[in-house]
Design a protein around this motif. Structure first.
Motif, PDB file in Angstrom:
ATOM      1  N   GLU A  39       0.706  -1.020   0.094  1.00  0.00           N
ATOM      2  CA  GLU A  39      -0.054   0.073   0.042  1.00  0.00           C
ATOM      3  C   GLU A  39       0.867   1.331   0.074  1.00  0.00           C
ATOM      4  N   ILE A  40       2.261   1.081   0.155  1.00  0.00           N
ATOM      5  CA  ILE A  40       3.111   2.297   0.230  1.00  0.00           C
ATOM      6  C   ILE A  40       4.131   2.343  -1.095  1.00  0.00           C
ATOM      7  N   LEU A  41       4.721   1.138  -1.390  1.00  0.00           N
ATOM      8  CA  LEU A  41       5.504   1.145  -2.530  1.00  0.00           C
ATOM      9  C   LEU A  41       4.581   0.924  -3.653  1.00  0.00           C
ATOM     10  N   THR A  42       4.232   2.270  -4.130  1.00  0.00           N
ATOM     11  CA  THR A  42       3.539   2.545  -5.340  1.00  0.00           C
ATOM     12  C   THR A  42       3.447   3.926  -5.635  1.00  0.00           C
ATOM     13  N   ASP A  43       3.159   4.142  -6.938  1.00  0.00           N
ATOM     14  CA  ASP A  43       2.608   5.469  -7.277  1.00  0.00           C
ATOM     15  C   ASP A  43       1.344   5.941  -7.109  1.00  0.00           C
ATOM     16  N   HIS A  44       0.659   4.768  -6.925  1.00  0.00           N
ATOM     17  CA  HIS A  44      -0.910   5.241  -6.590  1.00  0.00           C
ATOM     18  C   HIS A  44      -1.324   6.399  -5.777  1.00  0.00           C
ATOM     19  N   PRO A  45      -2.092   7.402  -6.037  1.00  0.00           N
ATOM     20  CA  PRO A  45      -2.295   8.549  -5.524  1.00  0.00           C
ATOM     21  C   PRO A  45      -3.105   8.283  -4.060  1.00  0.00           C
ATOM     22  N   ASP A  46      -3.628   7.280  -3.796  1.00  0.00           N
ATOM     23  CA  ASP A  46      -4.104   6.790  -2.577  1.00  0.00           C
ATOM     24  C   ASP A  46      -3.260   6.203  -1.618  1.00  0.00           C
ATOM     25  N   ARG A  47      -1.663   6.015  -2.023  1.00  0.00           N
ATOM     26  CA  ARG A  47      -0.816   5.339  -1.047  1.00  0.00           C
ATOM     27  C   ARG A  47      -0.633   6.284   0.120  1.00  0.00           C
ATOM     28  N   PHE A  48      -0.254   5.163   1.342  1.00  0.00           N
ATOM     29  CA  PHE A  48      -0.103   5.976   2.483  1.00  0.00           C
ATOM     30  C   PHE A  48       1.087   6.822   2.503  1.00  0.00           C
ATOM     31  N   ARG A  49       0.989   7.889   3.182  1.00  0.00           N
ATOM     32  CA  ARG A  49       2.278   8.930   3.124  1.00  0.00           C
ATOM     33  C   ARG A  49       2.990   8.728   4.548  1.00  0.00           C
ATOM     34  N   ALA A  50       2.434   8.632   5.578  1.00  0.00           N
ATOM     35  CA  ALA A  50       3.002   8.673   6.842  1.00  0.00           C
ATOM     36  C   ALA A  50       2.577   7.467   7.684  1.00  0.00           C
TER      37      ALA A  50
END
Ligand SMILES: Nc1nc2c(c(=O)[nH]1)N[C@H]1C(S)=C(S)[C@@H](COP(=O)(O)OP(=O)(O)OC[C@H]3O[C@@H](n4cnc5c(=O)[nH]c(N)nc54)[C@H](O)[C@@H]3O)O[C@H]1N2
Ligand SMILES: Nc1nc2c(c(=O)[nH]1)N[C@H]1C(S)=C(S)[C@@H](COP(=O)(O)OP(=O)(O)OC[C@H]3O[C@@H](n4cnc5c(=O)[nH]c(N)nc54)[C@H](O)[C@@H]3O)O[C@H]1N2
Ligand code: SF4
Ligand SMILES: [Mo]
Length: 825
Positions: A443-454
């Motif tokens: 869910e983090i290692l992706t370019d998807h705009p909804d990825r977790f940021r923190a």
């Protein structure tokens, strides 16, 4: 140095949380023994608790907040700076990307859930929506099945069971129920009782068993299906129970009739006659209790195996009688949600009964709590003259109003059927509110705009405990902000932007929500035995300061409630619910509000118990009969107040509900109280079993169980390697046949190689493991002052080996090979 008189506390190393008496010398836990008065453990401890000073007195405790600088070094900063910088950065992530991009992980381990309940308020303050903890790499498959079957969590009565069944569970080492070792010894010593163990290893528990089904690793679904097949073929089912209490049994029985028992026995590598003997013991036993754990929950077919385990006791009617299985009360649902308990028919005032009924049916339909419902509840409350007191407040509405308070963190909850949430990037199923652990890195290692940021990480060490540590470390490094709250500088802390030092579990008031007993359920609020180490803060204080800095609750609200709290609990209850009615958003911030307002009126060292005020009321209002039988009675809020006071003052714990065995039906969360035993999605997998080839892998001829519980393992709670009396490096267990073929003997070093990585380890040759099966302990491979002892198991595990339904990892089934001799390195 003189010791203080013994102070009551509890062990923090496993879910049993045995009561302790601790004599303190200086800052050392100098003498530790079991607390005979403890409501759950009655004086029992295992050997691990006696060594807790290695945790408390760890010389490398954190004593200052740390900030990572651009060059990667860490600077000590003061608390005010840390709080204000972190609040600013969290708010920036929220304002730029949305609060739902801030992911929360942890919130309590084996001993500390109170702080985690305050973390939910920080989530609310930030608008965070996604959360997880270790349960989503072990129990979510079982929770999903439980949700489908009856909507509750079950526990077995092993103390009285005539037949005790342990499936991928080694309670001699891992415990999991009170006084596990004496209970196991009693069962073993009694010729009229039978212990059945399903485990590829001849564990300490299996040594005591009457029947050991030594399955080939990863083949439990075949073994369990064969057992069920025998029950059906030999007609050992409890047809009356099935007719009276379940729906869908015809379909289930029809599916089980198709099992080729001989073939399935061969597939799981167990003699068919032994399987038949076990099935007969289960089918004819007076009372049967089963316990499944990591051996099936972290192996292929895990969710299916959980289902098949539950069918063993349901099809034989082993429920709601002494020695069998039960659903139990909760003080607070710690994942998922709690529901009011259906009345067992005791008389109570009719207005209250009506209110309860309305709330119960709303909960059954999972109706969300709306602002108008709250306003109505509070309008009703406000109409009560204060002088009439808490006893008269409307109970049913309050259950609804208080419900969110009980949604703490860190324990076992219930998965709600229907409306399954999914993760934002990969669409993985969220069970009981928990994001599958194996999905987090994805869910983090992706370019998807909804990825977790923190990511906010508290009381856990995911860079060590999650599958495929390499990818998890990369995920941490890809985030804009990582905050870790811990007592030590862990493998995870090394990847944080800020590390916040927590007071230890003996330096603050603490509790767990591992309250799973039936018919008497207990809760233990521990008082601190020491002042916090200078420089540290308790988690509730950390959360509170951050939420204050985020300015989400008007100061006037806090001030008004503080005044009310000083005036007494009646005034406080009214003011609190009025405030919530005026601003329903406040409900999710309730832990913070209670800490800041009710908290200061509690004994200083117990301020963090403020959140339990809500939990106690919810429990008393939602389950008045059970709570009354435990001695807390009275109309309206009176019982909850008594329960809260008992929790505050009961240093050896409190029995909060007392049930009779038939009362367990009241916890079945179905309008008709029937178990829904047909689960189409799993029956489909079940039907495919016969066609699925048993796994073999040429390149990796061994199956590695990565993470076995042993005498001297305790997750990563101890970082001082000195706590281990033996097996300090956690040897790789290898069968003598394999050892001979490899030309190795005990003490030799080999390299274990898997798809994900490799590690050097010492060997222990033992015939307790099957040929082809190798095992490594859990919790090793942490760094202690620059030195690493043993293998960190998740350097060897991969993300994609996981259950298709729950996403739980196959830590017990890692294809591996062994390389010898070790090249010079
Ligand atoms: N000493 C100690 N106790 C602990 C802990 C600890 O770290 N140390 N941790 C606590 C925690 S967090 C948990 S979740 C519990 C876990 O408690 P358990 O689940 O009992 O612990 P494990 O030893 O990991 O796994 C249980 C058994 O599964 C078996 N197994 C491996 N592969 C298979 C398989 O394919 N099929 C079957 N049927 N069995 C298999 C192993 O041989 C092992 O005996 O323990 C708790 N208690
Ligand atoms: N390969 C493999 N992986 C596994 C398992 C396995 O069998 N095999 N088992 C899995 C299971 S069942 C579990 S439960 C997890 C456990 O793994 P995690 O969920 O990561 O939990 P712990 O290892 O218990 O980590 C506890 C952390 O809390 C810190 N701590 C201790 N006291 C306090 C305190 O008072 N406050 C704060 N803030 N921190 C504190 C400790 O220093 C430590 O860093 O591991 C899982 N990972
Ligand atoms: S490790 Fe578990 S069983 Fe042992 S003393 Fe601690 S809480 Fe009790
Ligand atoms: Mo666990």
């Amino acid at each position: 140095m003189t010791s203080t008189p013994a102070q009551k506390s509890a062990c923090i190393l496993c879910e049993c949380n045995c009561g302790l008496e601790i004599e303190v010398q200086g800052r050392r836990l100098a003498r530790i023994r079991g607390d005979k008065d403890h409501v759950g453990s009655a004086g029992y401890t295992c050997e691990k608790a006696l060594r807790l000073d290695y945790y408390q007195s760890y010389p490398h405790r954190l004593t200052s907040p740390l900030r990572r600088e651009p060059d990667g070094s860490y600077t000590e900063i003061d608390w005010d700076t840390a709080i204000s910088e972190i609040a600013t950065r969290l708010a920036a992530v929220r304002d730029t990307h949305g609060g739902d991009k801030i992911f929360f992980y942890g919130g309590g381990g084996q001993g500390n859930h109170l702080g985690g309940s305050y973390a939910t308020a920080l989530q609310a303050a930030l608008g965070a929506r996604y959360y997880s903890n270790a349960l989503a790499q072990e129990k979510t498959g079982e929770m999903w099945v439980d949700g489908k079957l009856y909507g509750g969590h079950t526990k077995g009565d092993f103390e009285h069971a005539q037949v005790a069944v342990f499936i991928g569970k080694n309670p001699w080492q891992s415990h999991g129920f009170p006084r596990a070792r004496p209970v196991l010894r009693q069962i073993a010593a009694d010729p009229n009782r039978t212990m059945i163990v399903i485990d590829p290893r001849r564990t300490e528990t299996a040594e005591l068993a009457d029947i050991h089904l030594q399955v080939r690793p990863g083949t439990d679904a075949y073994c369990l299906a064969a057992l069920l097949g025998v029950l059906v073929e030999e007609d050992l089912l409890d047809h009356d129970f099935l007719a009276a209490h379940t729906s869908g049994s015809e379909t289930v029985v029809a599916a089980l009739k198709t099992v080729d028992i001989a073939d399935f026995s061969r597939r799981c590598g167990v003699d068919e006659e032994l399987i038949r003997a076990a099935a007969r013991a289960i089918g004819t036993g007076e009372s049967v209790a089963t316990f499944e754990d990591l051996g099936i929950q972290q192996a292929p077919h895990s969710t299916l195996s959980s289902y098949l385990n539950k069918l063993l006791w349901i099809l034989t009617g082993n429920f709601a009688k002494p020695g069998t299985m039960a659903l139990h009360s909760v003080l607070a649902a710690v994942a998922g949600s709690a529901a009011p308990v259906r009345s067992g028919g005791t008389r109570r005032p009719s207005a209250m009964a009506k209110a309860r009924k309305a709330v119960t049916s709303a909960a059954m339909r999972a109706v969300p709590l709306g602002a108008s419902a709250l306003s109505a509840a509070v309008a009703a409350l406000a109409a009560q003259p204060v002088s009439r007191g808490l006893a008269d407040l409307g109970a049913g509405k309050l259950v609804t109003a208080l419900a969110p308070l009980a949604g703490g963190m860190g324990g076992i909850g219930v998965s709600q059927p229907g409306g399954a949430r999914r993760t934002p990037v990969t669409g993985a199923r969220i069970i009981a509110g928990l994001v599958p652990c194996n999905s987090i890195a994805e869910e983090i290692l992706t370019d998807h705009p909804d990825r977790f940021r923190a990511m906010w990480i508290d009381s856990v060490n995911p860079a060590h405990s999650l599958a495929d540590s390499k990818s998890f470390r990369a995920a941490l490094d890809a985030l804009d902000l990582v905050v870790v709250v811990d007592v030590a500088f862990t493998e995870t802390a090394k990847h944080a932007d800020y590390v916040l030092p927590a007071a230890s579990q003996f330096e603050k008031c603490e509790a767990t929500f591992f309250n799973f007993e039936f018919p008497h359920n207990t809760f233990h609020l521990r008082a601190p035995v020491l002042e916090p180490l200078p420089g540290t803060l308790t988690e509730p204080e950390i959360y509170s300061r951050l939420i204050t800095a985020l300015r989400v609750v008007p100061e006037t609200t806090v001030a008004r409630l503080r005044t009310a709290a000083r005036a007494g609990r009646n005034a406080f209850a009214l003011a609190f619910f009025s405030a919530v009615a005026a601003d329903p958003g406040l409900m999710r911030l309730a832990p913070y509000v209670l800490y800041e307002t009710l908290g200061p009126t509690l004994p200083k060292q117990l301020r963090a118990a403020a959140v339990l005020w809500g939990a106690a009321h919810l429990c008393a209002l939602g389950n008045p009969d059970g709570v009354a039988r435990a001695g807390f009675r009275g109309p309206g809020l009176a019982a909850g107040e008594q329960l809260f006071d008992a929790i505050l003052h009961g240093r050896s714990g409190v029995t909060f509900t007392v049930d009779e065995w038939p009362d367990t039906w009241n916890y079945v969360r179905r309008p008709d109280r029937r178990m829904t035993i047909e689960i189409p999605e799993l029956l489909e997998v079940f039907t495919g079993l016969a066609e699925t080839p048993v796994r073999t892998d040429g390149e990796y001829p061994f199956v590695l169980a990565a993470g076995e519980r042993r005498s001297f393992t305790a997750n990563t709670i101890f970082r001082d390697a000195g706590w281990r009396r033996r097996d300090g490096e956690g040897a790789l267990r290898v069968n003598p046949e394999d050892a001979r073929e490899l030309g190795v003997t005990t003490g030799d070093r080999v390299r274990v190689v898997t798809e994900a990585g490799s590690a050097l380890t010492a060997v222990e040759v033992t015939d307790t493991v099957r040929p082809g099966h190798i095992t490594l302990p859990n919790g090793l491979g942490t760094e202690d002052n620059g030195r690493v002892a043993g293998v960190a198991p998740n350097e060897l595990t991969s993300l994609h080996h996981r259950d298709p339904i729950a996403g739980t990892p196959w830590h017990k089934y890692v294809p591996a090979r062994i390389e010898v001799p070790v090249p010079a390195e």
